[in-house]
Enzyme design. Sequence first.
Site, PDB file in Angstrom:
ATOM      1  N   LYS A  32      -0.323  13.167  16.813  1.00 52.04           N
ATOM      2  CA  LYS A  32       0.664  12.214  16.318  1.00 52.04           C
ATOM      3  C   LYS A  32       2.090  12.602  16.732  1.00 52.04           C
ATOM      4  CE  LYS A  32       0.267  12.538  11.980  1.00 52.04           C
ATOM      5  NZ  LYS A  32       1.346  12.717  11.032  1.00 52.04           N
ATOM      6  N   THR A  33       2.462  13.822  16.375  1.00 54.14           N
ATOM      7  CA  THR A  33       3.809  14.292  16.684  1.00 54.14           C
ATOM      8  C   THR A  33       4.035  14.319  18.183  1.00 54.14           C
ATOM      9  OG1 THR A  33       3.444  15.760  14.824  1.00 54.14           O
ATOM     10  CG2 THR A  33       5.469  16.053  16.047  1.00 54.14           C
ATOM     11  N   ASP A 219       7.526   8.269  11.675  1.00 55.71           N
ATOM     12  CA  ASP A 219       6.362   9.136  11.488  1.00 55.71           C
ATOM     13  C   ASP A 219       5.804   8.917  10.078  1.00 55.71           C
ATOM     14  OD1 ASP A 219       4.516  11.071  11.982  1.00 55.71           O
ATOM     15  OD2 ASP A 219       5.849  12.757  11.549  1.00 55.71           O
ATOM     16  N   GLU A 220       4.523   9.147   9.866  1.00 50.09           N
ATOM     17  CA  GLU A 220       3.903   9.031   8.542  1.00 50.09           C
ATOM     18  C   GLU A 220       4.216   7.691   7.885  1.00 50.09           C
ATOM     19  OE1 GLU A 220       1.955  11.478   7.734  1.00 50.09           O
ATOM     20  OE2 GLU A 220       2.877  13.427   8.126  1.00 50.09           O
ATOM     21  N   GLN A 250      -4.342   9.183   5.060  1.00 50.67           N
ATOM     22  CA  GLN A 250      -3.516  10.295   4.587  1.00 50.67           C
ATOM     23  C   GLN A 250      -2.366   9.813   3.709  1.00 50.67           C
ATOM     24  OE1 GLN A 250      -2.813  13.729   7.209  1.00 50.67           O
ATOM     25  NE2 GLN A 250      -3.774  12.521   8.817  1.00 50.67           N
ATOM     26  N   ARG A 598      -6.993  19.996   7.397  1.00 54.49           N
ATOM     27  CA  ARG A 598      -6.010  21.010   7.786  1.00 54.49           C
ATOM     28  C   ARG A 598      -6.688  22.160   8.525  1.00 54.49           C
ATOM     29  NH1 ARG A 598      -2.610  18.103   8.490  1.00 54.49           N
ATOM     30  NH2 ARG A 598      -4.218  16.596   7.988  1.00 54.49           N
TER      31      ARG A 598
END
Length: 760
Positions: A32-33, A219-220, A250, A598
Amino acid sequence: MDLLASLNPQQRQAVEHGIGPALVLAGAGSGKTRVITHRIAHLIKNAAARPENILAVTFTNKSAGEMRERVQKLLGPHRTAEPLISTFHSFCVRLLRREIEHLGYRRDFSIYDTDDQKRLVKQILQEFGRPEAELTPREVLSRISYAKNHNIPPESYITRFDSPFAEDIQELYRRYNVRLRQSNSLDFDDLLLLAVQVLTRKPELRDYYSDWYRYILVDEYQDTNRPQYELLCLLTSKHRNLFVVGDEDQSIYKFRGADIQNILRFEKDFPGTRIIRLEQNYRSTQNILRVAGTVVENNTERKGKTLWTENVNGDVATCHRAQSARDEAIWVAHEIEEILEENRDYHIAVLYRTNFLSRNFEDVLTELSIPYTVVGSVAFFGRMEVKDMLAYLRIIFNPEDDVALLRIINTPARGIGSTTIDTLTQMALEKMVPISQILRQMTKEPQLAGRSSKALIRFEEMLDRWMAKRDTLSKVDLLNTILEDIKYREMLEKEESAQEAENRMANIEELMRAASESETRGETVFEFLDRASLSSELDHFDPNARVALMTLHSAKGLEFDVIFLAGLEEGLFPHAQSMNRKEDLEEERRLCYVGITRARRKLFLTWTPFRRSFGTGSGMASLPSRFLEEMPSELIEGLDTTIGYTYTHSESHRRRQRVEEELDNAFEYREISVSEQALEIEPKTIAELRSYLQKLQGAGSQSAGHRPMLKSGMRVRHAQFGDGIILSRERAGNDIKLVISFSRVGRKTLVEKYAKLQAL
DNA sequence: GATTTACGCCTTTTT
DNA sequence: GGCGTAAATC
């Protein structure tokens, strides 16, 4: 460097997306990042936009910082301009420090954090004088915040909520806003709201900023709330180049106003949206992904995507049932020791649902001298001594900041007692002016007893001295002057242990360092204070630490080689307050998904039936979390034997309730020192369980202090309410809630262990 | 007005 | 079992 070479086809598609809205549904660990940073670099390198016309928004300072670094690496060092990469809140502060005068505020406003808000609400509650409403500052604040996040102003609060306290809340909400305004201060929610307001009311500003920010990346996105959504609409009104990345699986911040619908209906809000799915995971083993996927598939509110990976199958997960909370910690610590012996460079995290669970882990890790860091318990800028010093700064630069003034007016003690303070606040309230103004007046024409007056005058003089120097001294020098003048060190040494005083002074020195760094960056005092208000412990998280302890929420966005998921018990995780409503339960499940994903290599799951919440007595058995049940048992070593009794999905609910009731009774009312044996059996039926428990009970009944079991239908006596009949008795987390109909006072809901009931 | 003691309440997650 | 607030005492 070729920006596209290292990307897979979907990532590349996202990075190369041209103009118009785009939604990237990016699963955990799917890069994603990477997509965001590469896209920013790509836009700049291909001259689609100048750096300063790009805005990237994140939720935490940490991810903003990381993103900034990564973009810099991609672009190379010598750049004249930088893209703006910032959190929603700091973006808004920046905007407001420039434009807030359009809304009739002054630019030198203070920012109230949660602690400041609480102080203010507490004060208002006291003036309000309706103790029978029994509202805690926390409750009030959360309702105010809810209202703010849903664009409900005080005036229309009551029409939107029809609760018994709606009227009270409305009034408290109104007063709260007035007081904030008088203090020339904004709370976290205001930052967003006023940013939206100023862009709405001033179309020329909206046009200017939305023209300036040609490309906006978020983001997010699944965590955005309503005001954030509106802000994005305003900022993209000109170019519509909104590129959002998110994962509905998430979304874990509903309690804070995040609206999962924002991501679910993105393409309706922004017609012509291009949707890109990133489903290849680069982080975890196949087995970990399968465990995570199986759990989250139980949710219905999702767009649905299946993560896959080319990584190895890896180990299966390990589940452990501990004999107590402490044993859970010991078991985990030993596993950690072993893992670190073999792999010295591994990063390990212990994750839990609620902060208080960290305690046992901290204790045991310390005993075994395994170094660790805890994230989130007390944030640096939230420390008492740091907040005190910052409050001094705040009052010097914004004298109207009442909360800051009240915080430090008698800290360290300087003879200004509660009666004096009450008089001051009372007068300020009547005249609707800031307290500092009353203070000034009082020192000119004293109306109080000589001693109090003198103390006030001394305080006022001190403030004046600092204010006179505020524009010439550096932040560090000013802080040092204050520190000397108020004899803060002496106060600490008097009040605390030598060790504690030392720690606190060390924190103040840390603050001085932060101030001097801020000085070298050429920041104003306000920029320094803004940073302090908007920073969190997570930002100071040291990624080099081998062992980290944190809540599941704090873990989002991070990754570790090994994850321990602790406290997997019904009522704890899923949390008792989120078990009743379907959408809350789904959020808990997403939290579980976040936790599992994670892990890079290995996942451990732990729980204990014998966690005692506090004190002795009232120990109650907990059931294993339903999330354990939802996991594929063939991938979880130790899962089958951990659950002492079995129930299937279809019959589970009714049966689970009855099993719970039996267990609760058994464990609570007999003071047996609960042993592991109690759950070794695997009774097939309720009857079997009951007879087993009766046997246990018979054996233990000679022991002292055993109380009769309460059941619905029983008659009981309460010291205050008199006699009544139990209507229902059910478990709520670690407590048992009773609904009792009293003949004198009617129906009441009581917590059993506090109610001190006598059976009749 | 400051300091000590008693009591009650707790435990959701955070920018 | 521990922390913070309110009452009690100096």
